[in-house]
Design a protein around this motif. Structure first.
Motif, PDB file in Angstrom:
ATOM      1  N   PRO A  55       0.813  -1.217   0.000  1.00  0.00           N
ATOM      2  CA  PRO A  55       0.000   0.000   0.000  1.00  0.00           C
ATOM      3  C   PRO A  55       0.847   1.269   0.000  1.00  0.00           C
ATOM      4  O   PRO A  55       1.990   1.269   0.446  1.00  0.00           O
ATOM      5  CB  PRO A  55      -0.796  -0.103   1.295  1.00  0.00           C
ATOM      6  N   VAL A  56       0.225   2.356  -0.514  1.00  0.00           N
ATOM      7  CA  VAL A  56       0.868   3.660  -0.615  1.00  0.00           C
ATOM      8  C   VAL A  56      -0.107   4.715  -0.115  1.00  0.00           C
ATOM      9  O   VAL A  56      -1.276   4.722  -0.514  1.00  0.00           O
ATOM     10  CB  VAL A  56       1.245   3.980  -2.085  1.00  0.00           C
ATOM     11  N   GLU A  57       0.365   5.598   0.755  1.00  0.00           N
ATOM     12  CA  GLU A  57      -0.492   6.694   1.207  1.00  0.00           C
ATOM     13  C   GLU A  57      -0.716   7.675   0.065  1.00  0.00           C
ATOM     14  O   GLU A  57       0.230   8.034  -0.646  1.00  0.00           O
ATOM     15  CB  GLU A  57       0.128   7.401   2.404  1.00  0.00           C
ATOM     16  N   VAL A  58      -1.972   8.091  -0.111  1.00  0.00           N
ATOM     17  CA  VAL A  58      -2.352   9.058  -1.135  1.00  0.00           C
ATOM     18  C   VAL A  58      -3.338  10.042  -0.522  1.00  0.00           C
ATOM     19  O   VAL A  58      -3.781   9.868   0.616  1.00  0.00           O
ATOM     20  CB  VAL A  58      -2.979   8.360  -2.376  1.00  0.00           C
ATOM     21  N   GLU A  59      -3.683  11.061  -1.275  1.00  0.00           N
ATOM     22  CA  GLU A  59      -4.644  12.070  -0.813  1.00  0.00           C
ATOM     23  C   GLU A  59      -5.690  12.290  -1.880  1.00  0.00           C
ATOM     24  O   GLU A  59      -5.422  12.180  -3.068  1.00  0.00           O
ATOM     25  CB  GLU A  59      -3.927  13.373  -0.492  1.00  0.00           C
ATOM     26  N   LEU A  60      -6.897  12.615  -1.420  1.00  0.00           N
ATOM     27  CA  LEU A  60      -8.025  12.844  -2.302  1.00  0.00           C
ATOM     28  C   LEU A  60      -8.644  14.196  -1.958  1.00  0.00           C
ATOM     29  O   LEU A  60      -8.873  14.486  -0.784  1.00  0.00           O
ATOM     30  CB  LEU A  60      -9.054  11.723  -2.102  1.00  0.00           C
ATOM     31  N   ASP A  61      -8.887  15.024  -2.986  1.00  0.00           N
ATOM     32  CA  ASP A  61      -9.537  16.324  -2.760  1.00  0.00           C
ATOM     33  C   ASP A  61     -10.868  16.114  -2.048  1.00  0.00           C
ATOM     34  O   ASP A  61     -11.624  15.196  -2.373  1.00  0.00           O
ATOM     35  CB  ASP A  61      -9.856  17.019  -4.083  1.00  0.00           C
ATOM     36  N   CYS A  62     -11.166  16.990  -1.108  1.00  0.00           N
ATOM     37  CA  CYS A  62     -12.453  16.937  -0.432  1.00  0.00           C
ATOM     38  C   CYS A  62     -12.839  18.343   0.027  1.00  0.00           C
ATOM     39  O   CYS A  62     -12.041  19.271  -0.037  1.00  0.00           O
ATOM     40  CB  CYS A  62     -12.438  15.979   0.747  1.00  0.00           C
ATOM     41  N   GLU A  63     -14.064  18.461   0.475  1.00  0.00           N
ATOM     42  CA  GLU A  63     -14.563  19.712   1.042  1.00  0.00           C
ATOM     43  C   GLU A  63     -15.166  19.395   2.399  1.00  0.00           C
ATOM     44  O   GLU A  63     -15.914  18.413   2.539  1.00  0.00           O
ATOM     45  CB  GLU A  63     -15.627  20.304   0.125  1.00  0.00           C
ATOM     46  N   ILE A  64     -14.840  20.196   3.398  1.00  0.00           N
ATOM     47  CA  ILE A  64     -15.408  20.011   4.737  1.00  0.00           C
ATOM     48  C   ILE A  64     -16.823  20.566   4.745  1.00  0.00           C
ATOM     49  O   ILE A  64     -17.053  21.716   4.377  1.00  0.00           O
ATOM     50  CB  ILE A  64     -14.547  20.703   5.809  1.00  0.00           C
ATOM     51  N   LEU A  65     -17.779  19.737   5.174  1.00  0.00           N
ATOM     52  CA  LEU A  65     -19.177  20.143   5.243  1.00  0.00           C
ATOM     53  C   LEU A  65     -19.590  20.602   6.639  1.00  0.00           C
ATOM     54  O   LEU A  65     -20.402  21.502   6.773  1.00  0.00           O
ATOM     55  CB  LEU A  65     -20.090  18.977   4.824  1.00  0.00           C
ATOM     56  N   ASP A  66     -19.038  19.949   7.674  1.00  0.00           N
ATOM     57  CA  ASP A  66     -19.485  20.222   9.037  1.00  0.00           C
ATOM     58  C   ASP A  66     -18.441  19.712  10.021  1.00  0.00           C
ATOM     59  O   ASP A  66     -17.673  18.798   9.709  1.00  0.00           O
ATOM     60  CB  ASP A  66     -20.821  19.520   9.288  1.00  0.00           C
ATOM     61  N   THR A  67     -18.436  20.301  11.198  1.00  0.00           N
ATOM     62  CA  THR A  67     -17.588  19.849  12.295  1.00  0.00           C
ATOM     63  C   THR A  67     -18.468  19.643  13.508  1.00  0.00           C
ATOM     64  O   THR A  67     -19.265  20.519  13.858  1.00  0.00           O
ATOM     65  CB  THR A  67     -16.504  20.896  12.631  1.00  0.00           C
ATOM     66  N   GLU A  68     -18.357  18.487  14.153  1.00  0.00           N
ATOM     67  CA  GLU A  68     -19.126  18.187  15.358  1.00  0.00           C
ATOM     68  C   GLU A  68     -18.181  17.696  16.443  1.00  0.00           C
ATOM     69  O   GLU A  68     -17.103  17.177  16.155  1.00  0.00           O
ATOM     70  CB  GLU A  68     -20.154  17.088  15.082  1.00  0.00           C
ATOM     71  N   PHE A  69     -18.605  17.848  17.685  1.00  0.00           N
ATOM     72  CA  PHE A  69     -17.867  17.331  18.827  1.00  0.00           C
ATOM     73  C   PHE A  69     -18.745  16.279  19.485  1.00  0.00           C
ATOM     74  O   PHE A  69     -19.848  16.580  19.930  1.00  0.00           O
ATOM     75  CB  PHE A  69     -17.517  18.458  19.799  1.00  0.00           C
ATOM     76  N   ARG A  70     -18.264  15.011  19.478  1.00  0.00           N
ATOM     77  CA  ARG A  70     -19.018  13.888  20.034  1.00  0.00           C
ATOM     78  C   ARG A  70     -18.150  13.134  21.018  1.00  0.00           C
ATOM     79  O   ARG A  70     -17.073  12.671  20.662  1.00  0.00           O
ATOM     80  CB  ARG A  70     -19.443  12.912  18.939  1.00  0.00           C
ATOM     81  N   ASP A  71     -18.647  12.992  22.225  1.00  0.00           N
ATOM     82  CA  ASP A  71     -17.949  12.210  23.250  1.00  0.00           C
ATOM     83  C   ASP A  71     -16.484  12.613  23.372  1.00  0.00           C
ATOM     84  O   ASP A  71     -15.599  11.761  23.475  1.00  0.00           O
ATOM     85  CB  ASP A  71     -18.060  10.708  22.951  1.00  0.00           C
ATOM     86  N   GLY A  72     -16.217  13.912  23.308  1.00  0.00           N
ATOM     87  CA  GLY A  72     -14.864  14.425  23.447  1.00  0.00           C
ATOM     88  C   GLY A  72     -14.020  14.328  22.193  1.00  0.00           C
ATOM     89  O   GLY A  72     -12.830  14.626  22.232  1.00  0.00           O
TER      90      GLY A  72
END
Length: 111
Positions: A55-72
């Motif tokens: 395996p090889v680490e790669v990256e994929l374009d994305c867009e952040i939709l939301d940020t939540e805080f759950r159970d710390g």
């Protein structure tokens, strides 16, 4: 631009050009999601190919939709529909990931 870190796990072949790879994204819940797409979608340096040691680490374009805080924990909802219009083999484009799975450049800097 924001990227989500993934792992290319195998070469899929030369058709269509410039070749395809299978990539896995493991979400914050431990679920693995499979993408099978053309190599350039995954911003890999050096270029992935049939002779790459996976395996090889790669990256994929994305867009952040939301940020939540759950159970710390911080949970980020991201989409791969924008900007690259890429989906998993089962048609998913939205995922919940942890902040350490994101990078803000193809060089791997954390967001």
């Amino acid at each position: 631009m924001t990227f989500v870190r993934c792992v290319a796990v195998r070469w899929g072949g030369w058709d269509p050009q410039p070749g395809i790879v299978e990539v896995r994204l493991v979400d914050v819940h431990g679920v693995a999601h499979r993408f099978i797409h053309k190599v350039p979608y995954f911003g890999s340096k050096p270029q992935l190919g049939p002779d790459t040691a996976y395996p090889v680490e790669v990256e994929l374009d994305c867009e952040i939709l939301d940020t939540e805080f759950r159970d710390g924990l911080t949970v980020l909802s991201v989409t791969t529909e924008r900007p690259s219009d890429i989906e998993t083999v089962d048609g998913r484009t939205e995922f919940e990931v942890s902040p350490d799975q994101l990078a803000d450049s193809a060089s791997g800097s954390r967001t």
